[in-house]
Write an enzyme that holds these catalytic residues in place. Structure first.
Site, PDB file in Angstrom:
ATOM      1  N   ASP A 157      -4.060   7.366  -1.115  1.00  9.46           N
ATOM      2  CA  ASP A 157      -4.577   6.972  -2.419  1.00  9.46           C
ATOM      3  C   ASP A 157      -5.221   5.591  -2.316  1.00  9.46           C
ATOM      4  OD1 ASP A 157      -1.930   5.620  -2.278  1.00  9.46           O
ATOM      5  OD2 ASP A 157      -2.438   5.016  -4.310  1.00  9.46           O
ATOM      6  N   ALA A 205       0.838  -1.198   0.000  1.00  9.03           N
ATOM      7  CA  ALA A 205       0.000   0.000   0.000  1.00  9.03           C
ATOM      8  C   ALA A 205       0.873   1.248   0.000  1.00  9.03           C
ATOM      9  CB  ALA A 205      -0.919   0.001   1.221  1.00  9.03           C
ATOM     10  N   THR A 206       0.541   2.194  -0.844  1.00  7.09           N
ATOM     11  CA  THR A 206       1.192   3.498  -0.921  1.00  7.09           C
ATOM     12  C   THR A 206       0.135   4.485  -1.401  1.00  7.09           C
ATOM     13  OG1 THR A 206       1.767   3.150  -3.223  1.00  7.09           O
ATOM     14  CG2 THR A 206       3.401   2.479  -1.632  1.00  7.09           C
ATOM     15  N   THR A 207       0.153   5.719  -1.193  1.00  4.92           N
ATOM     16  CA  THR A 207       1.011   6.665  -0.495  1.00  4.92           C
ATOM     17  C   THR A 207       0.120   7.398   0.512  1.00  4.92           C
ATOM     18  OG1 THR A 207       2.372   6.963  -2.478  1.00  4.92           O
ATOM     19  CG2 THR A 207       2.430   8.747  -0.841  1.00  4.92           C
ATOM     20  N   LYS A 254      -6.506   2.989   2.923  1.00  5.86           N
ATOM     21  CA  LYS A 254      -5.260   2.997   3.695  1.00  5.86           C
ATOM     22  C   LYS A 254      -5.307   3.928   4.903  1.00  5.86           C
ATOM     23  CE  LYS A 254      -3.074   2.536  -0.808  1.00  5.86           C
ATOM     24  NZ  LYS A 254      -2.135   3.124  -1.772  1.00  5.86           N
TER      25      LYS A 254
END
Length: 283
Positions: A77, A60-62, A93
Site C-alpha cells: 500500500d 511503512a505497512t502493509t 514500499k
C-alpha cells in the site's frame, strides 16, 4: 611499492559491498549512522542507565506477496504513519532488488529505505566483482545479514521487517522469503504478508489465493487483500480513486521484474469497489 599497494588492495577485495563498508567506512552503514546520531556512536545508542524510548518516526505497512503460475508477485500500500498521524500517502514500499528479485519493506521507513538501497548496491557489486549474478538463496542470505545488523535499532523500536521474492531461474519457479528482526530467514509457501495490516490481508489471501493463478488474477487478489487490510487497519491505505493512488505491484517471472501499470491497477480497484457496492457489503 606499487606491487605492495596492489597486493594490499587484492587482499582487502570482497564481493560484498556491505563488508567493504564495514571495514573501511562503518559509519556509512544505515544502522551504524543512526546509532552514531543518537548518542555519539555508543554501542547501544543511549547513555548508560537510560531506558530505550521508541522514536516517533514514519512506519511503512502493509506488504503482501504470493506465487502464481509462472512467477511471484509482491504488492504494498502507499501509506506511512507516525503514531496516529498519516505521515505520507505516497510512499512506495516495493522495489526491484535486481532484474529477477523484488524487496518489500515494513517497519521504520527511513532505515528500511536505506537498507533497500544498500541491498541493491550489494547485488550489483557482487555481479561486477564475480562476473555472475548471486543465486536467489545467496541474495536472501545477504538480506538476512543486513537485517541482523539493524538488531540494536530494532531493540529500540526501530525495526525493519522485509519480504523478499524472486524468480529462481535454475529451478524455473518463483520463491518467497520472510524475515524476523534478528535476520532469521524463512522460505514461505504460496503467500505471505508483513506489516500492521498483515493479519487482515492474510485472512483475505487464504480465501482468495489458489494454486495456478494467472498473473492478472494474482494482481486482483493482491489488490483485494490490501483493500481488506485497509478496511480494518488504520495504518494501511487502500486504493484511493479521489487522489488516483494505487498500490505498488511488481511481478517477477522468467522475463524479469515488471511493475504493473497504474491504469491496470485502477481498473482492478474499480472493479473491486463496484462489486462491493453492488453487493451492499458493510464488511
Amino acid at each position: 611499492m606499487q606491487e605492495t599497494s596492489a597486493n594490499q588492495v587484492a587482499a582487502n577485495a570482497t564481493s560484498s559491498f556491505t563488508e567493504h563498508l564495514q571495514r573501511s567506512r562503518p559509519e556509512l552503514l544505515p544502522y551504524n549512522a543512526l546509532l552514531g546520531a543518537l548518542n555519539g556512536g555508543s554501542p547501544t545508542g543511549l547513555p548508560a542507565g537510560t531506558a530505550a524510548v521508541p522514536l516517533q518516526t514514519p512506519h511503512a505497512t502493509t506488504i503482501v506477496a504470493m506465487t502464481y503460475a509462472g512467477g511471484v508477485l509482491m504488492a504494498g500500500d502507499r501509506r506511512a504513519t507516525m503514531g496516529n498521524v498519516i505521515a505520507s500517502r505516497h510512499i512506495e514500499k516495493v522495489f526491484p532488488a535486481d532484474q529477477y528479485s523484488v524487496l518489500g519493506i515494513a517497519g521504520t521507513a527511513g532505515i528500511a529505505l536505506d537498507i533497500t538501497r544498500l541491498f541493491q548496491v550489494e547485488l550489483e557489486h557482487y555481479e561486477k566483482i564475480e562476473g555472475t549474478p548471486l543465486s536467489l538463496d545467496g541474495k536472501a542470505n545477504r538480506l538476512g545479514a543486513m537485517i541482523r545488523g539493524n538488531l540494536p535499532m530494532a531493540m529500540q523500536g526501530l525495526a525493519v521487517i522485509p519480504l523478499f521474492a524472486g524468480f529462481d531461474r535454475p529451478a524455473g519457479v518463483g520463491r518467497l522469503f520472510s524475515y524476523d528482526v534478528t535476520g532469521g530467514r524463512y522460505e514461505e509457501q504460496e503467500h505471505h504478508t508483513v506489516g500492521s495490516g498483515s493479519m487482515f490481508a492474510r485472512g483475505a489471501l487464504k480465501k482468495l489465493w489458489r494454486p495456478g493463478l494467472a498473473e492478472e488474477e494474482a494482481v486482483a487478489v493482491a489488490v483485494e487483500a490490501l483493500y481488506d487490510a485497509a478496511d480494518d487497519d488504520s495504518a494501511t491505505g487502500g486504493p484511493d480513486p479521489v487522489r488516483q493512488l494505487w498500490p505498488v505491484v511488481y511481478t517477477v517471472s522468467r522475463s524479469g521484474a515488471v511493475r504493473i501499470p497504474e491504469r491496470q491497477l485502477a481498473a482492478v480497484a474499480g472493479t473491486i469497489i463496484e462489486s462491493r457496492a453492488v453487493a451492499q457489503r458493510e464488511a
